[in-house]
Each structure stands twice: as structure tokens, then as C-alpha cells.
Design a protein around this motif. Structure first.
Motif, short mmCIF file in Angstrom:
data_model
loop_
_atom_site.label_atom_id
_atom_site.label_comp_id
_atom_site.label_asym_id
_atom_site.label_seq_id
_atom_site.Cartn_x
_atom_site.Cartn_y
_atom_site.Cartn_z
N VAL A 1 0.73 -1.46 0.06
CA VAL A 1 0.13 -0.02 -0.03
C VAL A 1 0.98 1.29 -0.04
O VAL A 1 0.43 2.36 -0.60
CB VAL A 1 -0.75 0.01 1.35
CG1 VAL A 1 -1.82 1.37 1.31
CG2 VAL A 1 -1.91 -1.25 1.41
N LEU A 2 1.91 1.30 1.14
CA LEU A 2 2.75 2.38 0.92
C LEU A 2 3.62 2.71 -0.49
O LEU A 2 3.70 3.80 -0.85
CB LEU A 2 3.71 2.36 2.11
CG LEU A 2 3.13 2.41 3.38
CD1 LEU A 2 4.28 1.97 4.45
CD2 LEU A 2 2.76 3.72 3.74
N ALA A 3 4.11 1.55 -1.20
CA ALA A 3 4.71 1.64 -2.32
C ALA A 3 3.91 2.22 -3.26
O ALA A 3 4.16 2.99 -4.08
CB ALA A 3 5.37 0.48 -2.47
N VAL A 4 2.71 1.66 -3.39
CA VAL A 4 1.69 2.30 -4.46
C VAL A 4 1.42 3.72 -4.13
O VAL A 4 1.48 4.38 -5.15
CB VAL A 4 0.59 1.29 -4.42
CG1 VAL A 4 -0.65 2.10 -5.37
CG2 VAL A 4 0.60 0.01 -5.12
N ALA A 5 1.23 4.19 -2.99
CA ALA A 5 0.87 5.57 -2.57
C ALA A 5 2.05 6.29 -3.03
O ALA A 5 1.85 7.50 -3.59
CB ALA A 5 0.53 5.43 -1.09
#
Length: 373
Positions: free
Chosen positions: A30-34
Motif C-alpha cells: 500500500v505504501l509503495a503504491v501510494a
């Protein structure tokens, strides 16, 4: 263009995913995509068309070295959306001037001003102007060039000096000069009357003796005729500051003559730079020409220029080396007054020459204090 912050966030997002995914941490994905989405959104933000009208003015276009010159930037938003995060970058020679432009609302305009560097003399291009548009988080930036480069002319500094009162040749009443302006009061001879002569100048005794109407010819007895020689050899100066001071001295000496409407010739190691004949506004031409003078390894010694300078009047020779003093001494008999101005730190036991006034100048104030009155 992705900024350092954008690249850093993108790399950090990839590392977080690479470290967390094998361990089963769903939050890492999730953090990477954000993070990657934020970088992509920033890039799309800057790619959005910006209908901006940008105009830059430079004032004044001619300025003395060290005096302020200002660029005024006018930005108008002709689009439907507010634009923020605008940064203007202007190039002035080797210096980049950066100024932040406040947020510009739809159909609104902003005006900002900023100082331009004027420490270096010469013809200075200003621009091209680049307007950077960044996203709110500084992850991406887009640069757009507007307009063309303007020209700023940085001229020498000057101080007020008195003109050197020295004529070219003398008779019993003073200077005899065929080119002297009218209105002087020295008698220099007789000639036949021509239509337009003032009848008050008729010499009645000679008219009665010759039977021809004769008038008195008057010339100016105090017409300064000055030769300013600037040593432009690279070897004569230790650095740029000394040469800039030498150009300032030459400009001050020449403008002291032209501002009083008297003739002056300015010579360099490349030949004659300008010959002002005493007309109005010629001090501006002198400053414009001296603004472009540079040192050169191919420049001739001052004595070479003086061989073509004629005779009579006053001589002012400026150099950063005492070796040029010998050049002034070699021709001093051809001039009514000879000055040698040495720029830079004085040396103990510096040479002197008979008939040549030596002035030591480490700045323009020192020159003004030592200038003959």
C-alpha cells in the motif's frame, strides 16, 4: 521532470515494497503504491497546460558598475485555474537569479522585481527567462522558457574631476586654435569680412589702410585638448579588480573633459577607442565604448598608441604597472601637461619621472583627492 524529492520517494517506495512483500506485510504494498502514485500525480500536475503570459523588463538598460539594476517580471494567468508553485529563474552572465512568484489566480496578474548583478562591466545578456512550475509537494517540476534575452550594459564608474587646462600651442595671448568655438576673447589675427560677421569685430584701422573691410579673428585661450591612454596589456595588471579600476579612472578623466564640451581622445593598446570633439552627449559615447574594453595579451604598449596621438594638450596615462611611466616620460615634451595614474597598491621606492605628475590610486576617491586642480 521528476525532482530529487520525487526520485527519492520513488526509490523509497520500491525499497519498502521489496523489503515488506516477501515477509507478507500488505502495508508495504500500500505504501509503495501510494508513493509511486504521488510521484505520478505530481508529474501529471506539471504537464497540465498553463496559459501564462510572462513579460520581463530590465531597468535601467545602462548602469554604472556596482549600481542597482532591476528586472521587473509581469505574470498574467489567462487560464481558468489558479497556478501556484511558480519559480522564475533568470540568467545574468554566469549568475542565476531565482525568485518565487506568488500564486496567480484565474484572470489575475502578479508583478515581482529582483536585483541583477552589476559587479562586472560589459555587455550583459539577461535571460532567457525560465519559469518553473512545480506540484504542491515538490515531486515534479516543469521549466518553460519565455521571451528573449534582454541586454544590460554595465558601464564604468566615474567620479567628478576637473578638466586639465592645457592648450596645444600658444601665442602671446594664449592658445591659437582654428577649431576653437566662437565667443572667445583672444585676438589671433585679421581676415577679410564675410557676410554674417559681427560688425563689432571690424578692425577699422586696418580697413582704412587696406581699403578692404577687415575683421578681428578671435580664438579661445583656454581650450583643453586631452589624450587619455589606457594600458590594456594583461601583464600590466595582477587581476580583474585592478583593471576595472583602471577603466574607471580612464572614464572619469575622459568624462571630465567631455562634460565641459571639450575634445578628448581615448586610446588603448588596440588603437583609438573614441574621439570626442566636444559635442553634447559625447560623455555617453565614451562610457559606452569603455564598457566593452577588455585586457589582451596582444595589446601594444602605450608608447605605440602615443606615436599616433599628435602633440599638444594634456596627457593622462593609466596603467597597473610602473613600466608604463617610461612611456609617458618619453613623450612628455609633446604635451603641455602629463599625468601618470598607477592603479593598485603603491610600491615602496616607486619610480618617478621629471615633468610627469604621478598619481597613486587604489580607488576612485583617492583619485579625486589627488587630481590636479
Amino acid at each position: 521532470m521528476i525532482t530529487r524529492a520525487g526520485w527519492g520517494l520513488a526509490v523509497a517506495s520500491v525499497l519498502v515494497y521489496a523489503a515488506g512483500a516477501p515477509l507478507g506485510y500488505s502495508q508495504a504494498a500500500v505504501l509503495a503504491v501510494a508513493g509511486l502514485a504521488a510521484v505520478g500525480a505530481g508529474a501529471l500536475w506539471t504537464l497540465r497546460g498553463a496559459r501564462l503570459e510572462v513579460r520581463r523588463e530590465v531597468t535601467p538598460v545602462k548602469v554604472a558598475r556596482g549600481e542597482p539594476a532591476v528586472a521587473v517580471l509581469h505574470v498574467r494567468n489567462a487560464g481558468r485555474w489558479r497556478h501556484s508553485g511558480l519559480v522564475a529563474r533568470d540568467t545574468c552572465r554566469e549568475t542565476t537569479v531565482t525568485v518565487e512568484v506568488p500564486s496567480v489566480g484565474r484572470r489575475a496578474a502578479r508583478t515581482v522585481s529582483y536585483r541583477l548583478p552589476t559587479r562586472r562591466r560589459g555587455r550583459t545578456p539577461v535571460g532567457p527567462l525560465l519559469l518553473d512550475r512545480a506540484d504542491p509537494f515538490g515531486l515534479a517540476r516543469r521549466s518553460i522558457a519565455y521571451g528573449r534575452a534582454d541586454l544590460l550594459l554595465v558601464r564604468p564608474r566615474t567620479v567628478p574631476l576637473g578638466p586639465l587646462r592645457s592648450g596645444r600651442q600658444r601665442h602671446l595671448d594664449g592658445l591659437a586654435s582654428r577649431s576653437a568655438p566662437s565667443g572667445a576673447s583672444s585676438f589671433n589675427g585679421l581676415r577679410e569680412y564675410v557676410v554674417g560677421d559681427d560688425l563689432r569685430h571690424v578692425h577699422w584701422r586696418s580697413t582704412a589702410r587696406t581699403g578692404v573691410l577687415m575683421v578681428k579673428e578671435l580664438t579661445d585661450v583656454n581650450l583643453p585638448d586631452t589624450v587619455v591612454v589606457l594600458d590594456t596589456r594583461s601583464s600590466s595588471y595582477e587581476g580583474d579588480d585592478e583593471f576595472e579600476l583602471a577603466v574607471d579612472v580612464a572614464a572619469s578623466a575622459a568624462c571630465a573633459v567631455t562634460r565641459d564640451r571639450f575634445p578628448v581622445r581615448v586610446l588603448t593598446g588596440e588603437g583609438e577607442l573614441v574621439h570626442a570633439k566636444g559635442g553634447p552627449g559625447e560623455d555617453e559615447e565614451v562610457l559606452d565604448r569603455l564598457a566593452l574594453v577588455e585586457r589582451s595579451d596582444r595589446a601594444e604598449p602605450p608608447l605605440h598608441a602615443l606615436r599616433h596621438a599628435g602633440a599638444g594638450g594634456a596627457l593622462v596615462l593609466i596603467s597597473g604597472g610602473y613600466g608604463a611611466l617610461a612611456d609617458a616620460a618619453a613623450v612628455r615634451r609633446r604635451f603641455g601637461q602629463a599625468l601618470f595614474v598607477h592603479v593598485g597598491p603603491p610600491e615602496a621606492g616607486a619610480p618617478r619621472a621629471a615633468g610627469v605628475t604621478v598619481i597613486e590610486a587604489t580607488d576612485l576617491d583617492e583619485l579625486a583627492a589627488a587630481w590636479p586642480r
